[in-house]
Design a protein around this motif. Structure first.
Motif, PDB file in Angstrom:
ATOM      1  N   THR A 183     -88.846  68.400  18.632  1.00 62.02           N
ATOM      2  CA  THR A 183     -87.955  68.049  18.201  1.00 62.02           C
ATOM      3  C   THR A 183     -87.931  66.684  17.181  1.00 62.02           C
ATOM      4  O   THR A 183     -88.966  65.945  17.434  1.00 62.02           O
ATOM      5  CB  THR A 183     -86.684  67.825  19.317  1.00 62.02           C
ATOM      6  N   LEU A 184     -86.901  66.480  16.390  1.00 57.41           N
ATOM      7  CA  LEU A 184     -87.023  65.474  15.543  1.00 57.41           C
ATOM      8  C   LEU A 184     -85.597  64.488  15.742  1.00 57.41           C
ATOM      9  O   LEU A 184     -84.589  65.358  16.071  1.00 57.41           O
ATOM     10  CB  LEU A 184     -87.144  65.542  14.113  1.00 57.41           C
ATOM     11  N   THR A 185     -85.706  63.199  15.955  1.00 60.24           N
ATOM     12  CA  THR A 185     -84.338  62.516  16.275  1.00 60.24           C
ATOM     13  C   THR A 185     -84.297  61.316  15.234  1.00 60.24           C
ATOM     14  O   THR A 185     -85.402  60.642  15.110  1.00 60.24           O
ATOM     15  CB  THR A 185     -84.336  62.090  17.718  1.00 60.24           C
ATOM     16  N   GLU A 186     -83.112  60.985  14.611  1.00 63.88           N
ATOM     17  CA  GLU A 186     -82.888  59.869  13.869  1.00 63.88           C
ATOM     18  C   GLU A 186     -82.096  59.096  14.541  1.00 63.88           C
ATOM     19  O   GLU A 186     -80.958  59.548  15.178  1.00 63.88           O
ATOM     20  CB  GLU A 186     -82.394  60.558  12.675  1.00 63.88           C
ATOM     21  N   LEU A 187     -82.230  57.828  14.710  1.00 63.24           N
ATOM     22  CA  LEU A 187     -81.304  56.754  15.388  1.00 63.24           C
ATOM     23  C   LEU A 187     -80.663  55.726  14.232  1.00 63.24           C
ATOM     24  O   LEU A 187     -81.523  55.249  13.549  1.00 63.24           O
ATOM     25  CB  LEU A 187     -82.147  55.982  16.250  1.00 63.24           C
ATOM     26  N   ALA A 188     -79.408  55.522  14.283  1.00 65.93           N
ATOM     27  CA  ALA A 188     -79.024  54.423  13.543  1.00 65.93           C
ATOM     28  C   ALA A 188     -79.604  53.136  13.852  1.00 65.93           C
ATOM     29  O   ALA A 188     -79.536  52.784  15.138  1.00 65.93           O
ATOM     30  CB  ALA A 188     -77.451  54.430  13.654  1.00 65.93           C
ATOM     31  N   LEU A 189     -79.961  52.134  13.129  1.00 66.53           N
ATOM     32  CA  LEU A 189     -80.687  51.187  13.573  1.00 66.53           C
ATOM     33  C   LEU A 189     -79.642  50.140  14.142  1.00 66.53           C
ATOM     34  O   LEU A 189     -80.134  49.391  15.112  1.00 66.53           O
ATOM     35  CB  LEU A 189     -81.352  50.375  12.449  1.00 66.53           C
ATOM     36  N   ARG A 190     -78.394  49.762  13.449  1.00 68.07           N
ATOM     37  CA  ARG A 190     -77.608  49.032  14.124  1.00 68.07           C
ATOM     38  C   ARG A 190     -76.967  49.640  15.509  1.00 68.07           C
ATOM     39  O   ARG A 190     -76.879  48.726  16.476  1.00 68.07           O
ATOM     40  CB  ARG A 190     -76.306  48.801  13.503  1.00 68.07           C
ATOM     41  N   THR A 191     -76.695  50.846  15.554  1.00 72.78           N
ATOM     42  CA  THR A 191     -76.154  51.169  17.028  1.00 72.78           C
ATOM     43  C   THR A 191     -76.971  52.032  17.789  1.00 72.78           C
ATOM     44  O   THR A 191     -76.512  52.146  18.891  1.00 72.78           O
ATOM     45  CB  THR A 191     -74.981  52.405  16.549  1.00 72.78           C
ATOM     46  N   ARG A 192     -78.166  52.036  17.298  1.00 73.14           N
ATOM     47  CA  ARG A 192     -79.497  52.721  18.173  1.00 73.14           C
ATOM     48  C   ARG A 192     -78.751  54.086  18.814  1.00 73.14           C
ATOM     49  O   ARG A 192     -79.190  54.714  19.727  1.00 73.14           O
ATOM     50  CB  ARG A 192     -79.633  51.852  19.501  1.00 73.14           C
ATOM     51  N   ARG A 193     -77.900  54.773  18.127  1.00 73.75           N
ATOM     52  CA  ARG A 193     -77.381  56.209  18.563  1.00 73.75           C
ATOM     53  C   ARG A 193     -78.068  57.102  17.727  1.00 73.75           C
ATOM     54  O   ARG A 193     -78.191  56.848  16.611  1.00 73.75           O
ATOM     55  CB  ARG A 193     -75.869  56.089  18.630  1.00 73.75           C
ATOM     56  N   PRO A 194     -78.274  58.310  18.406  1.00 71.38           N
ATOM     57  CA  PRO A 194     -78.843  59.597  17.454  1.00 71.38           C
ATOM     58  C   PRO A 194     -77.646  59.699  16.442  1.00 71.38           C
ATOM     59  O   PRO A 194     -76.281  59.986  16.720  1.00 71.38           O
ATOM     60  CB  PRO A 194     -78.953  60.649  18.546  1.00 71.38           C
ATOM     61  N   ILE A 195     -77.873  60.026  15.469  1.00 71.30           N
ATOM     62  CA  ILE A 195     -77.341  60.409  14.090  1.00 71.30           C
ATOM     63  C   ILE A 195     -77.784  61.884  13.399  1.00 71.30           C
ATOM     64  O   ILE A 195     -76.901  62.378  12.677  1.00 71.30           O
ATOM     65  CB  ILE A 195     -77.086  59.337  12.997  1.00 71.30           C
ATOM     66  N   TRP A 196     -78.983  62.176  14.046  1.00 68.77           N
ATOM     67  CA  TRP A 196     -79.655  63.467  13.387  1.00 68.77           C
ATOM     68  C   TRP A 196     -80.448  64.216  14.297  1.00 68.77           C
ATOM     69  O   TRP A 196     -81.446  63.239  14.756  1.00 68.77           O
ATOM     70  CB  TRP A 196     -79.745  63.306  11.795  1.00 68.77           C
ATOM     71  N   ARG A 197     -80.453  65.349  14.366  1.00 67.82           N
ATOM     72  CA  ARG A 197     -81.431  66.004  15.093  1.00 67.82           C
ATOM     73  C   ARG A 197     -81.871  67.251  14.321  1.00 67.82           C
ATOM     74  O   ARG A 197     -81.096  67.781  13.803  1.00 67.82           O
ATOM     75  CB  ARG A 197     -80.999  66.490  16.528  1.00 67.82           C
ATOM     76  N   TYR A 198     -83.140  67.749  14.714  1.00 68.24           N
ATOM     77  CA  TYR A 198     -83.738  69.190  14.403  1.00 68.24           C
ATOM     78  C   TYR A 198     -84.491  69.636  15.153  1.00 68.24           C
ATOM     79  O   TYR A 198     -85.455  68.859  15.830  1.00 68.24           O
ATOM     80  CB  TYR A 198     -84.355  68.806  12.897  1.00 68.24           C
TER      81      TYR A 198
END
Length: 626
Positions: free
Chosen positions: A118-133
């Motif tokens: 998998t791939l995961t993108e985290l928002a830097l400020r919130t540290r929350r996942p915002i995109w996955r593949y």
């Protein structure tokens, strides 16, 4: 990041590679809330990226000129560490983050979870996942699936590019999760059609990629996916190659003990780091990068540390993690597998002066041949003179021997037999003309006295050969490619008077009418005619190692060309074009450096006294390029 790949390459997983998968946790932070009002108040010309995105103070360290993003794989987290080794940002709940890179603008972090597919993108400020593949723990090759993904980068275009290792391909993804493009798919070294387990796909400033193959290759791809050059890795298990500004390549060897090396375009090691024992002993380093201050940062995965190396002294000048000791407490890491850099130095408010553009080559006519000619052979002589031999004149093979300065070439003798499509080189104090022919290819070797221009038969090549190239390296003549009368030749031959020629290397395919020139102890071959048509390839023939490496690609297929060295560069002329192409042998970059007054085909070109002289090509002109 690379450990699982050994299973694919040699069918055996390295011990301890897989790591346990933990239940997915919610993403948490270990730093104080951001002071957004403060960020807005200090945003000005000298504000750093670290201040803008996380409110972090400027950095005064000259060793670590910013903050270090670390993918702490077996701790299932990503960290940002200050030069003083304090954790200033942390995101947990990841599933074996293998690499972690900032996206353009430093607003998020993207990581590939190799063993989770998998791939995961985290928002830097919130540290929350915002995109996955990808599908967690399920490998595949159809849309929506990956198989051991590595090195996921978000490109300025918005696409995400990832090396899909066991699928032997490079995949471009749109943000909606749609596959935009695939390069490769065949599990053999045949870029761009296939890659031998690609574990690196570093984006380049021109929009291309530098692909690393576990099978032992480093490939530069153009923005449209074309192969520009490919070099054999000098280290076992190459990982995450990086292209340096000078055209060399920085590379890690994912081995124990490991190595970090800088190699030139022929795959020769210019610099290396790593020891058999002591603090410089590496254990499966998977990524090394050069920072803006010239130091080299690397993750030493199985030593559980991130290090910074002074390349001049070969000393470790900064380290985060305890060598050989895995842990989760502050100051410890567990198989760190990726790093990136968050700038922390204040930028100067003044814009640096623009770099001057390299001037175009000047082209001027300096002399004339007695008659228009093409397919003649030429060689530079001591004393600023040129020797030009044979060629096609008025549609027929010629016996002419022309000698003199570029501005005053005069007929001084005749060859024993009329010929064209031969090649000439200086060997000791004599010039030799190799092969050529008239109605058929010839095996003849003719010796020409540079003082008088007198010519006589001096032996044979052992087989007919025309349409070839010849150069002199260290006083020895080398013959490249050609046509035997029945086949296109692949051999690079060493010629020594009185002995049969010997093969020192072979081109990937038979080649005629190519441009051939030497710089130092390397022969360069550009363009030429193959059995399938004109070629775009640029090759480097390393005589010491007896290897042939593709180092670049011409803008268009070209044959019937001439190549010559101009200082540290190469210039290519002919091919029915008026363009003068310049080739950088270090980077493989090809640019248009000037234009001739008319299009030329089958000219001769020689390097002489810091200039290149172009003769004939269907005209009687002698042009000077400099």
């Amino acid at each position: 990041m690379r450990a699982a790949l050994a299973a694919f390459v040699v069918a055996v997983l390295a011990a301890g590679c897989s790591g346990a998968r933990h239940p997915h946790e919610s993403v948490t932070a270990s730093t104080k809330p951001l002071h957004r009002a403060h960020i807005r108040s200090v945003r000005h010309a000298r504000e750093t990226v670290a201040q803008q995105v996380l409110g972090l103070p400027p950095v005064s360290s000259r060793v670590v000129p910013g903050y270090v993003l670390i993918a702490d794989r077996d701790n299932n987290r990503a960290l940002i560490v200050s030069p003083s080794k304090h954790v200033v940002w942390q995101a947990t709940g990841l599933r074996g983050p293998d690499d972690a890179f900032f996206t353009p603008g430093y607003r998020s972090v993207i990581t590939n979870e190799e063993f989770n597919d998998t791939l995961t993108e985290l928002a830097l400020r919130t540290r929350r996942p915002i995109w996955r593949y990808g599908h967690a723990g399920i490998a595949g090759s159809s849309p929506g699936y990956l198989n051991t993904p590595d090195d996921a980068y978000r490109l300025p275009s918005g696409l995400t590019v990832v090396a899909d290792i066991r699928n032997c391909r490079i995949v471009y993804l749109r943000h909606q999760g749609v596959v935009a493009r695939v390069i490769g798919g065949s599990c053999a070294h045949d870029p761009p059609r296939g890659f031998s387990s690609p574990n690196g796909d570093t984006p380049l400033p021109d929009g291309g990629l530098l692909v690393t193959e576990i099978g032992g290759w480093i490939d530069r791809l153009a923005p449209d996916g074309r192969l520009m050059w490919s070099i054999r890795s000098p280290v076992a298990y190459p990982s995450d190659a990086q292209l340096l500004a000078d055209g060399r390549v920085l590379l890690a060897s994912f081995t124990v003990p490991g190595k970090i090396v800088i190699v030139d375009r022929r795959g020769r090691v210019d610099w290396s780091f790593g020891a058999q024992s002591g603090p410089n002993r590496l254990a499966k380093p998977s990524l090394a990068v050069r920072w803006p201050n010239g130091l080299i940062a690397a993750n030493d995965d199985y030593n559980h540390r991130v290090i910074v190396i002074d390349p001049r002294t070969k000393r470790i000048v900064w380290q985060y993690g305890h060598t050989g000791i895995a842990g989760r407490r502050p100051g410890y890491l567990d198989k760190p597998d990726g790093i990136d850099f968050l700038p922390g130095f204040a930028a100067s408010p003044t814009r640096p002066p623009a770099q001057p553009t390299a001037p175009k080559l000047t082209v001027r006519r300096v002399g004339s041949l007695p008659q228009p000619a093409s397919r003649l052979a030429a060689v530079a002589l001591p004393g600023g003179r040129i020797l030009a031999l044979g060629g096609l004149v008025a549609g027929s093979s010629s016996t002419q021997v022309l000698l003199g300065s570029p501005a005053h070439l005069r007929s001084v003798g005749r060859l024993p037999v009329a010929t064209h499509d031969a090649a000439a080189a200086l060997v000791g104090r004599a010039a030799y003309l190799f092969g050529g022919g008239e109605a058929t290819s010839s095996p003849a070797v003719v010796r020409i006295d540079p003082a008088s221009g007198s010519a006589r038969q001096a032996g044979t090549l052992g087989e007919p050969l025309s349409d070839l190239g010849a150069v002199s390296v260290g006083g020895t003549a080398y013959l490249v490619g050609g046509y035997t009368g029945s086949r296109y030749a692949t051999a690079v031959l060493r010629f020594r008077h009185g002995r049969p020629p010997t093969v020192v290397a072979r081109l990937p395919a038979g080649l005629r009418y190519a441009g051939v020139a030497a710089l130092g102890d390397t022969i360069y071959v550009a363009g030429g005619l193959t059995t399938t048509g004109p070629s775009r390839a640029i090759y480097a023939v390393d005589l010491a190692r007896r290897t042939v490496t593709r180092i670049g690609t011409l803008p268009a297929p070209l044959a019937h060309v001439a190549l010559a060295a101009l200082g540290p560069r190469l210039v290519l002329v002919g091919g029915g074009s008026a363009r003068v192409l310049e080739i950088d042998p270090n980077s493989g970059r090809v640019t248009t450096a000037g234009s001739l007054p008319t299009a030329l085909a089958d000219p001769a070109a020689v390097a002489l006294n810091g200039r290149v002289y172009v003769l004939g090509g269907g005209t009687n002109a002698v042009y000077e390029l400099g």
